[in-house]
Write an enzyme that holds these catalytic residues in place. Structure first.
Site, PDB file in Angstrom:
ATOM      1  N   SER A   1     -10.317   7.371  10.174  1.00 51.04           N
ATOM      2  CA  SER A   1     -11.015   5.798   9.749  1.00 51.04           C
ATOM      3  C   SER A   1     -11.855   5.409  10.902  1.00 51.04           C
ATOM      4  CB  SER A   1      -9.925   4.954   9.228  1.00 51.04           C
ATOM      5  OG  SER A   1      -9.854   5.367   7.960  1.00 51.04           O
TER       6      SER A   1
ATOM      7  N   SER B   1     -12.013   4.324   6.623  1.00 48.27           N
ATOM      8  CA  SER B   1     -11.946   2.750   6.230  1.00 48.27           C
ATOM      9  C   SER B   1     -12.635   1.756   7.177  1.00 48.27           C
ATOM     10  CB  SER B   1     -10.396   2.697   5.838  1.00 48.27           C
ATOM     11  OG  SER B   1      -9.754   2.649   7.196  1.00 48.27           O
TER      12      SER B   1
ATOM     13  N   LYS C   1     -11.231  -5.564  12.881  1.00 46.05           N
ATOM     14  CA  LYS C   1     -11.037  -4.983  11.565  1.00 46.05           C
ATOM     15  C   LYS C   1     -10.163  -5.827  10.778  1.00 46.05           C
ATOM     16  CE  LYS C   1      -9.703  -0.701   9.048  1.00 46.05           C
ATOM     17  NZ  LYS C   1      -9.400   0.797   9.166  1.00 46.05           N
TER      18      LYS C   1
HETATM   19  N1  GLN Z   1     -10.154   8.214   4.676  1.00 45.11           N
HETATM   20  C1  GLN Z   1      -8.710   8.727   4.913  1.00 45.11           C
HETATM   21  C2  GLN Z   1      -7.821   8.233   3.895  1.00 45.11           C
HETATM   22  O1  GLN Z   1      -8.322   7.596   2.979  1.00 45.11           O
HETATM   23  C3  GLN Z   1      -7.989   8.091   6.274  1.00 45.11           C
HETATM   24  C4  GLN Z   1      -7.586   6.480   6.151  1.00 45.11           C
HETATM   25  C5  GLN Z   1      -7.653   6.104   7.516  1.00 45.11           C
HETATM   26  O2  GLN Z   1      -7.641   6.751   8.501  1.00 45.11           O
HETATM   27  N2  GLN Z   1      -6.873   4.961   7.534  1.00 45.11           N
HETATM   28  O3  GLN Z   1      -6.581   8.275   3.902  1.00 45.11           O
END
Ligand code: GLN
Length: 491
Positions: free
Chosen positions: A178, A154, A79
């Site tokens: 995420s 994400s 990532k």
């Molecule tokens: N989708 C969640 C958020 O936007 C989790 C993000 C993540 O785990 N980095 O906070």
């Protein structure tokens, strides 16, 4: 032979036995990535030249008859918030475009030592904030099962790359879902390890008390192999521990010894009929196979979601303060004073989602509201952690769907941000408690979109998650329903 259908373990084996060379592997994957990523847009940068050089060295090593480390010749993607020397790390943010970190993340060093071929960096929501990979400054990534849908976020780029057959394994990161949410949307296995299991050194921080590097694969054995390489104590991250409980029972695993808890409150959040049906189908299959699944009651995960929003944004507002245009940033100059300069750099550098979260977090930490929001959230986080720890005195795993719905349409971020937030709801309680959890394929819905199941385990019990996932795979056959490599995918 279809290279893209091979698992990491089988590629390693084929390479070790001399059936294929590492250079051939790279050539083949490169070709496929070139075609497939035109549609998926999972990558923000590729590093084929570097991978090819490494592949040549591995081929030489094999010819010399030297020992081959466990990920030799396995293509892997990382990532874009994981640092690698001589490569830009941008976190898919305008702010960091052109930024070269002066070091590699510990996970990258470990992958390299283990012989993996890092082929590129994957797209993500800006600074890991989002659930659809649409807050990326580059482009949205698309779901390999349906190009009109989001891969989730994400870590959507990593999930799409694995789900689309571009790499057998990829690294992502999780703060609150995420890895598990995009893994579920793209039909992968996605592992969030115990907090402290894998070094965060070199991972750009979002909310440090929650962040963990996680893994995507199409096969539980692949997850385990990469996990084994990455786990362990690191001097550079004081929250890590030594190889505690790093075992997997494998053949000796007896599923009948596993007591599974099935929380009612999690199921009550599911509005999608097919997700509900499939989950109950899994429970039924488990029971038929002699596993005890018991319905239990836990704190409503919506409460955890509230706590997460406070803690994650508060920590983000502090972590992201370093992006000031002086140490990092766009280098916008000519402002009257440094305050103006920071303001300008942040205004231009960050997208709307990131700005919103910094503002919220700043509010939660302000002297006026700290007690009311932040301190209270920390307290409730403790209660949620204690409740889960308590539950694990009587149970071995907690089962639920991974997400209450399948992947949403691209662009739906704008339509319904509540749905977006709700897509992480199953993941958040475990994240707050620092527990390991996995999402695994639960077949396809009538639209052909993957559904995911989640298992949570006590700390340091990743091996149990992998063993039980393998067992579920065998008794359900859901993983085999997925057609990963249908070229293109329709809108
Ligand atoms: N989708 C969640 C958020 O936007 C989790 C993000 C993540 O785990 N980095 O906070």
């Amino acid at each position: 032979m279809e290279f893209k259908e091979q698992t990491a373990c089988s590629l390693f084996r084929l390479f070790e036995q001399g059936e294929i060379s590492a250079v051939e592997i790279i050539k083949n994957f490169r070709e496929f990535q070139g075609q497939r990523d035109k549609d998926l847009k999972a990558f923000v940068k590729t590093s084929w030249k570097r991978a090819e050089k490494k592949a040549r060295a591995l081929d030489e090593k094999r010819k010399r008859g030297e020992d081959l480390p466990p990920l030799s010749a396995v293509p892997i993607a990382i990532k874009d918030n994981i640092a690698r020397l001589r490569e830009t790390m941008t976190c898919s943010s305008n702010f960091l475009k052109g930024f070269f970190p002066g070091y590699s993340a510990t996970v990258v060093e470990k992958l390299e030592e283990a012989g993996a071929l890092i082929i590129g960096r994957t797209n993500m929501d800006e600074m890991a904030m989002g659930s659809t990979t649409e807050t990326s400054v580059y482009h949205p990534t698309r779901n390999p099962h349906n190009l009109g849908k989001t891969p989730g976020g994400s870590s959507g780029g990593s999930a799409a790359a694995v789900g689309g057959g571009i790499v057998p394994v990829a690294l992502g990161s999780e703060t609150g879902g995420s890895v598990r949410q995009p893994a579920s949307f793209c039909g992968n296995y996605g592992l969030r390890p115990t907090y402290g299991r894998i070094s965060r050194f070199g991972l750009a921080a979002y909310a440090s008390s929650l962040d963990q590097i996680g893994l995507f694969a199409r096969d539980p054995d692949d997850l385990w192999r990469v996990f084994g390489v990455l786990a362990g104590k690191d001097k550079k991250d004081s929250t890590t521990v030594s190889g505690k409980g790093l075992e997997r029972k494998g053949e000796a695993f007896d599923p009948e010894e596993i007591r599974v808890a099935f929380p009612r409150e999690y199921m009550e959040l599911v509005e999608d009929g097919e997700v509900e049906k499939r989950t109950f189908e899994v429970v039924e299959k488990l029971e038929k196979a002699g596993i005890k699944v018991e319905e239990i009651s836990l704190t409503d995960p919506k409460k955890a979601l509230g706590v997460y929003s406070v803690i994650a944004t508060a920590e983000a507002s502090s972590n992201l303060a370093r992006f000031d245009g002086l140490r990092f940033g766009k280098g916008i100059e000519g402002e009257k004073n440094w305050e103006e300069l920071i303001k300008k750099n942040r205004e231009v550098g960050f997208g709307q989602e990131v700005k919103n979260r910094i503002l919220l977090g700043t509010l939660f930490l302000s002297s006026q509201y700290r007690e009311k929001f932040y301190d209270r959230a920390v307290q409730v986080r403790k209660e949620i952690t204690q409740e889960l720890d308590q539950l694990f005195c009587n149970f071995d795993l907690i089962l639920s769907p991974a997400t209450p719905m399948p992947a949403f349409n691209l662009g739906s971020r704008i339509e319904s941000s509540l749905e977006k937030i709700m897509s992480d709801i199953m993941a958040i309680p475990g994240s707050l408690a620092g527990l390991p959890a996995i999402s695994l394929p639960m077949g396809l819905n009538s639209e052909g979109l993957p559904l995911g199941l989640q298992l949570m385990a006590p700390r340091w019990k990743e091996g149990r998650l992998i063993d039980f996932s393998q067992f579920i795979r065998e008794i359900t056959g859901y993983r085999e329903e997925l057609k990963y490599f249908s070229e293109g995918g329709s809108e």
